[in-house]
Design an enzyme around this catalytic site. Structure first.
Site, PDB file in Angstrom:
ATOM      1  CD  GLU A 149      82.132  70.256 -72.870  1.00 59.77           C
ATOM      2  OE1 GLU A 149      83.384  70.161 -72.467  1.00 59.77           O
ATOM      3  OE2 GLU A 149      81.021  69.638 -72.246  1.00 59.77           O
ATOM      4  CG  ASP A 203      85.116  69.998 -76.113  1.00 63.66           C
ATOM      5  OD1 ASP A 203      84.900  69.236 -75.689  1.00 63.66           O
ATOM      6  OD2 ASP A 203      85.357  71.105 -75.589  1.00 63.66           O
TER       7      ASP A 203
END
Length: 577
Positions: A261, A218
């Site tokens: 993301e 992430d």
């Protein structure tokens, strides 16, 4: 099938990924369809339709067709009958098959039917050559799976024109498939396509007893990038991260944009330890990358969770979830780091469906209300021998470690001590060499709901509560269970007009707890006066007992009416004080 044919590779258009032909008998039933064509290269190479298989038992016609097609720029293979053609399609599917209707053994319509039953990595366009032009034959051929007919005698220009039309259809279909299977921004696999490959790789690893690892990552503070620089810059950051991932991976690795993301990487034939080494290299590479934002250089970091395939990893989804748990811990311990599932203790699953949640019970409850206090944290220079004795006397399995200023610097558990206790020298080692520096912490004023959801999501059993970096308590599953059990019992009793569990009133129960606290206080005063060697361990135990009594008081406080007719709230600080 020859060894060379068995080892023939399949790869998607524009990809260099190489994988062996799927063994449909030994592989997954229905799980191998199109999986290898899903591996993206990040390139935008145009899709081309060039491979043609000609099946005809007439050598002369076959040679003439091959000459015409070669002249038109196609790669041509020849099959002398339907059986041979079917085998060639199984081994290496062409883009287009041109077949005669009448052949010994397997005729054209039967060949089309058999090809349609195969699970191939792409759609094959089927063209039948025939002199049977009556409607009933056309219907029979189309029903068998053919896409088009070409009547004899065959003309070169018409044959080439029909193949060009077929190529346009195939190219359009494959472009749509590629769009559906990949993320349009990064060119990586979509989450759905990732799982299609994951299912195959998972069961292959199980069947062959080979390692398999999953990595979830992430981008840190990505929302801040979007808010400060705008979404176009955020898109550039995502593309850079995707390109860096592709450059860091092998051809056999599977890279996907998992959502937002978040990215997911599947590493076949890779142990968890090897996956950690890869993740650390990638993290350093991404951190060193500079992204131009006008006249500035932007850098980005990432948090990474890694999980290998364990004996009790029963499903592909569980493998991803284990990596996701490790990722969550990486973010909770400060980001820009790699955490393995191995460090998240034993796997425990919780049902977090809405019917199992009790959001109303969380109202007003903070970590400081539920936590078990930490009275005597450890110092990093204390030895294994001292800490082992401390654990045994106080009947605890782990404790926070602080520096000379009382600031939290790590945590040490019985498991950490295990590597040192098998040698005489190990017992003299300072615990600073064995402790884990990354600790899951929450501020004392954190809503308990946040901690509850974290402990439900991951496999670890407790978190440390801090006040300006100083450890002041711990919240565990046990402390949450005790708190909410008492609270539910008191609310249920009040709703039913009954006294909770006994004939005593809520006031009586609270008074009993206060009396017990007074007795514990007297014991502590006597113990302090004696100054025994095990005083720290005793104080930890006594503090824990006091906390349990305070929890009982707070739980039953909601059943007590004050003089003004108002109920004490669950989070009333005066009860704790």
């Amino acid at each position: 099938m020859s060894e060379a044919q068995t080892n023939r590779v399949l790869a998607p258009e524009g990809s260099t990924a190489a994988r062996p032909v799927v063994d449909l008998e030994q592989g997954l039933s229905g799980q191998t369809d199109d999986i290898f064509s899903l591996r993206p290269s990040g390139a935008t190479t145009p899709i081309q339709v060039r491979n043609v298989l000609v099946a005809d038992d007439d050598d002369l016609i076959r040679k003439i067709l091959a000459r015409w097609l070669t002249r038109a720029g196609y790669n041509v293979r020849e099959a002398a009958n339907g059986t041979e053609a079917l085998q060639m399609v199984r081994e290496e599917p062409p883009d287009i098959v041109i077949t005669d209707w009448e052949m010994p053994g397997v005729e054209g319509p039967q060949l089309c039917h058999e090809i349609r039953q195969l699970r191939l990595q792409h759609y094959v366009y089927l063209l039948i050559l025939t002199s049977r032009n009556e409607p009933k034959w056309v219907v029979e051929g189309l029903e068998s799976g053919a896409d088009d007919f070409l009547s004899k005698p065959i003309r070169e220009a018409e044959l080439v024109a029909r193949l060009r039309a077929a190529a346009r259809i195939l190219e359009g279909e494959r472009k749509l498939q590629q769009l559906a299977r990949t993320d349009p921004l990064t060119g990586l696999l979509s989450q759905r396509s990732f799982y299609e490959i994951l299912y195959y790789e998972f069961h292959q690893a199980r069947r062959t007893k080979r390692p398999l690892s999953c990595v979830m990552l992430d981008l840190d503070f990505f929302k801040r990038i979007n808010d400060v620089y705008g979404h176009p810059v955020g898109d550039v950051v995502l593309k850079v991260a995707a390109e860096t991932l592709l450059r860091s991976c092998r051809q056999s690795d599977v890279v996907a944009r998992y959502g937002g993301e978040e990215f997911c990487v599947l590493l076949p034939e890779t142990t968890e330890e090897q996956a950690v080494n890869w993740a650390e290299r990638f993290r350093a590479t991404l951190r060193a990358a500079e992204i131009d934002v006008g006249d500035k250089k932007l850098t980005v970091t990432c948090s990474i969770g890694v999980s290998g395939l364990y004996e009790d990893t029963l499903t592909p989804e569980q493998l991803v979830d284990q990596a996701d748990q490790a990722l969550l811990c990486a973010k909770r311990t400060g980001r820009d780091r790699v955490v393995t599932y191995q460090t998240v203790n034993q796997n425990v699953e919780f049902n977090l469906d809405d019917p199992h949640r009790r959001h109303d019970l969380f109202e007003g409850i903070l970590a400081e209300h539920v936590m078990t206090p930490i009275v005597a944290p450890l110092q990093g220079d204390e030895t294994v021998e001292h800490v082992a004795a401390y654990f045994l006397r106080s009947r605890i399995s782990s404790a926070p470690v602080v520096n000379e200023n009382g600031q939290l610097v790590g945590i040490v558990s019985e498991k950490d001590l295990m590597e040192a206790i098998t040698s005489s020298e190990g017992w003299n080692r300072p615990i600073s060499e064995l402790m884990r520096p990354h600790v899951i912490t929450y501020p004392a004023d954190t809503p308990v709901r946040v901690i509850y959801e974290f402990l439900c999501r991951v496999a670890m059993r407790r978190v440390i509560i801090t006040d300006q970096g100083v450890p002041v308590g711990a919240v565990s599953r046990a402390s949450l269970l005790r708190w909410f059990r008492n609270l539910v019992l008191s609310e249920r009793a009040r709703a039913n007009g009954q006294q909770p569990a006994t004939d005593k009133t809520a006031e009586d129960i609270i008074q009993d707890a206060l009396n017990q606290i007074a007795r514990e206080r007297d014991k502590m005063e006597r113990k302090l006066a004696e100054k025994p060697a095990d005083l720290p361990a005793y104080l930890v135990g006594a503090a824990s007992r006091l906390q349990e009594l305070a929890v009982d008081i707070l739980a039953f406080a909601s059943a007590v009416q004050n003089p003004f007719g108002e109920q004490f709230g669950c989070g009333a600080s005066s009860v704790i004080d």
